[in-house]
Design a protein around this motif. Structure first.
Motif, short mmCIF file in Angstrom:
data_model
loop_
_atom_site.label_atom_id
_atom_site.label_comp_id
_atom_site.label_asym_id
_atom_site.label_seq_id
_atom_site.Cartn_x
_atom_site.Cartn_y
_atom_site.Cartn_z
N GLY A 171 5.71 34.24 23.49
CA GLY A 171 4.37 33.77 23.16
C GLY A 171 3.81 34.48 21.94
N GLY A 172 4.05 35.80 21.89
CA GLY A 172 3.56 36.57 20.74
C GLY A 172 4.24 36.17 19.46
N LYS A 208 2.93 32.87 18.18
CA LYS A 208 1.61 33.03 17.59
C LYS A 208 1.71 33.60 16.17
N SER A 209 2.69 34.50 15.98
CA SER A 209 2.85 35.13 14.66
C SER A 209 3.63 34.25 13.70
N ARG A 218 9.24 31.67 14.54
CA ARG A 218 9.89 30.72 15.45
C ARG A 218 11.36 31.04 15.65
#
Length: 424
Positions: free
Chosen positions: A62-63, A66-67, A70
């Protein structure tokens, strides 16, 4: 069902107790259960660690998403997929191991109380006390199977016509005596502090396992395959199962229940003189008493229950004796059993009319019947039950012991219930 913790911490006591029962595979079975428990714990540890790792990976993915990283997220997703497959395999293995362990535990009988004598059969049971005077019968006295024909009160042939052997038809004064005894026993139990319940006489598989009748007595229970239901062998089964998966408030203990039901037993393999007449039936009537109490109070309650059943026999004016059953003659679920037997004058032998048993936590562990002790700790309760009383052999003894040229004189306690004093 014995607790795993007891098997681990008190292995020597368990094995000594099961030896008293002459349970030949005890050592191998206990060792197999403990080995499976060790394996279960190892799998559980691995499963929990893998699940924790999967949760951490999900957080990291998830982190990364978000950053905007991918590629790194996709790499972790590939690892997560393999980890989820591992977790599923471990979960399946854990379920299979638990089921195998449970099936072995179901086969293991209860550990006898320290007071249970060693022995292999009824001949090794210990006579605790005897009460009353055996009657001297007049010349020409008959056993009950002849008396019931003489007075036309019970008809075995009609039962065979309708159903089969072991299903008698009670008629006239015989039917009224049955009803009188049931009402007498229920009233006495209520006066002794038991709450009357009228339970179902068909139970599901979970109820059979809860009281230990399954798988131990599976071949002795009548079974309805269409609905997967069993006819009860005793009211103990449905009454005790009222408290399956229950946490009973401490201020509601002890639980004391009584109930009347017909009882059904296949009695497969029974034959001989001891099953003649009313001595052994496939369907019979019985009033049961059940107690559920804290462990520290159960053996005092057990003695009180035995004394209560004795009081019924005294009111019926029947000579009786109390036996402490030996390890080899005890029921599968019992830690300590007292049998009460009445003297059958015409047959010249003792007839069992009641068993009063303390199961300690054996049934409660299957039932998950618990209470919250001081400090809030959850603990298993002790369950107890007793026949109070089974009718067939009581009727046999009443008929045989009280016969006279004028008829069969009934004890004073039954006069108001029957509406007559003599069977004639």
């Amino acid at each position: 069902m014995l607790q795993i913790q007891v098997l681990k911490e008190q292995t020597d006591r368990v094995l000594a107790g099961l030896a008293k029962r002459n349970f030949l595979t005890a050592e191998a079975d206990v060792r197999a259960i403990l080995d499976l428990d060790q394996r279960r714990r190892a799998i559980q540890t691995q499963h929990d660690a893998a699940q924790a790792e999967a949760n951490e990976l999900a957080r990291r993915i998830g982190g990364l998403l978000k950053s905007g990283d991918r590629a790194a997220a996709d790499d972790l997703k590939t690892h997560t997929t393999a980890l989820k497959a591992q977790i599923k395999t471990q979960a399946d293995e854990l379920t299979a191991t638990e089921q195998q362990q449970t099936q072995l535990l179901y086969k293991l009988p209860n550990v006898p109380h320290a007071s249970v004598p060693a022995g292999r059969s009824a001949q090794d049971n210990e006579v605790v006390r005897e009460h009353g005077t055996k009657p001297t019968l007049p010349v020409g006295s008959l056993p009950h199977w002849d008396l019931i024909k003489q007075y036309d009160i019970i008809d075995f042939e009609l039962g065979i016509k309708i159903t089969g052997a072991g299903f008698p038809v009670y008629k006239g004064q015989g039917a009224r005596l049955q009803r009188a005894l049931i009402n007498f026993f229920l009233d006495e139990a209520r006066d002794a502090g038991y709450t009357e319940v009228q339970p179902p006489i068909l139970v599901n598989e979970a109820s059979g396992y809860g009281t230990g009748n399954l798988p131990d007595k599976e071949g002795q229970m009548y079974y309805d395959a269409a609905d997967n239901l069993y006819l009860i062998p005793t009211a103990e089964v449905p009454i005790t199962n009222l408290y399956r998966d229950e946490i009973i408030a401490a201020d509601k203990l002890p639980v004391r229940n009584t109930g009347y039901t017909p009882c059904f037993r296949r009695e497969a393999g029974s034959w001989g003189a001891d099953v003649r007449g009313l001595n052994r039936l496939h369907q019979f009537d019985k009033v049961e008493i059940v107690q559920i109490t804290q462990p520290e109070n159960s053996y005092a309650a057990h003695e009180v229950m035995v004394s209560y059943v004795e009081s019924l026999l005294q009111k019926l004016e029947l000579p009786y004796r109390v036996l402490r059953l030996c390890g080899g003659d005890m029921g599968f679920t019992s830690a300590l059993t007292y049998d009460l037997e009445v003297w059958s004058a015409a047959q010249g032998r003792w007839l069992e009319v009641s068993s009063v048993s303390n199961f300690e936590t054996f049934q409660a562990n299957r039932l998950k019947c618990r209470y919250r002790a001081e400090g809030g700790k959850m603990q298993l309760l002790h369950t107890l039950n007793g026949s109070a009383l089974a009718l067939p052999r009581i009727v046999a003894a009443l008929l045989e012991n009280n016969q006279s040229p004028e008829g069969i004189r009934l004890p004073q306690a039954l006069h108001s219930y029957c509406g007559f004093e003599t069977i004639s």
